[in-house]
Design a protein around this motif. Structure first.
Motif, PDB file in Angstrom:
ATOM      1  N   TRP A 115       0.718  -1.118  -0.024  1.00  0.00           N
ATOM      2  CA  TRP A 115      -0.082  -0.154  -0.065  1.00  0.00           C
ATOM      3  C   TRP A 115       0.881   1.353   0.178  1.00  0.00           C
ATOM      4  N   CYS A 158      -0.351   5.073  -0.936  1.00  0.00           N
ATOM      5  CA  CYS A 158      -0.770   6.140   0.038  1.00  0.00           C
ATOM      6  C   CYS A 158       0.272   7.069   0.087  1.00  0.00           C
ATOM      7  N   GLN A 177      -9.983  -0.360   3.917  1.00  0.00           N
ATOM      8  CA  GLN A 177      -8.761  -0.160   3.185  1.00  0.00           C
ATOM      9  C   GLN A 177      -7.679   0.245   4.185  1.00  0.00           C
ATOM     10  N   ALA A 203      -4.203  -1.611   5.039  1.00  0.00           N
ATOM     11  CA  ALA A 203      -2.872  -0.704   4.915  1.00  0.00           C
ATOM     12  C   ALA A 203      -2.261  -0.420   6.212  1.00  0.00           C
TER      13      ALA A 203
END
Length: 221
Positions: free
Chosen positions: A151, A155, A166, A170
């Motif tokens: 992730w 991000c 999510q 993450a």
């Protein structure tokens, strides 16, 4: 209206952020938070931080970021002190994210030992690039160390905004809870961690955080 209230009960220091809006991390809010954390550390209390219903925090005060200058620099410096205060905290740190958690607030999640997020239509993310900011030097090590590798690009670089499910995947959250159960569950977790051997917890926590702390200090120069 006070932006922060806190109290110690049964060995757990609870700090509630509530500015009546989005809990912007202004220099005033950050200084108040730092003072409360310092008092809690002196009491060797486990730490539970949470926000107002629907919003943990929107991050740094966007007006100060847009204006720049000394006031913005002071706010950021206070934010860096908060990063180190959380990394150095001598007891368990739990955050109950009561809703939206953006930018600096999302980084605070990454610094806690256990994070419980509110389930619902909330946004969590590192949106610096989306608002025209290069990720700060001291922030990138935090993202690399704590965001799940698959992730990290989405991000930190692509500024993807996550929903709570999510954010759990993450690495911003350890679990989700419904709004009515969130604080009860967070208090339960703080008490559970506080019951662990404190000396072993403190020394292990410092060892665990030492590499990230060194990277943050190096970035701050």
């Amino acid at each position: 209206m006070s932006t922060l209230v806190w109290a110690i009960t049964d060995g757990v220091a609870e700090i509630a952020l509530d500015d009546g809006k989005v809990n912007a991390l202004s220099e005033q809010m950050l200084d108040s938070l730092l003072a409360a954390i310092a008092e809690a550390a002196r009491a060797d209390a486990a730490l539970l931080i949470y926000g107002r219903a629907g919003c943990f925090s929107g991050g740094y005060d966007r007006k100060l970021i847009a204006a720049g200058g000394p006031a913005c620099d002071a706010m950021r410096a206070a934010g860096d002190r908060l990063t180190l205060a959380l990394l150095d905290y001598p007891a368990p740190v739990v955050i109950a994210s009561t809703g939206h958690a953006m930018a600096k607030a999302a980084f605070l999640l990454l610094l806690a030992d256990y994070r419980i997020g509110a389930a619902g239509a909330f946004n969590i993310g590192l949106n610096e690039v989306a608002i025209g900011m290069t990720m700060p030097d001291a922030a990138m090590p935090q993202a690399r160390a704590r965001v799940a590798p698959q992730w990290l690009n989405r991000c930190a670089l692509q500024a993807q905004i996550l929903n709570p499910e999510q954010a759990l995947e993450a690495g911003f959250y350890d679990e989700l809870a419904t709004g009515g159960d969130l604080l009860d569950r967070a208090r339960e977790k703080a008490r559970q961690l506080a019951a662990l051997d404190r000396k072993a917890y403190r020394e292990t926590r410092l060892l665990l955080n030492a590499p990230l702390r060194a990277e943050v200090l190096a970035a701050l120069g």
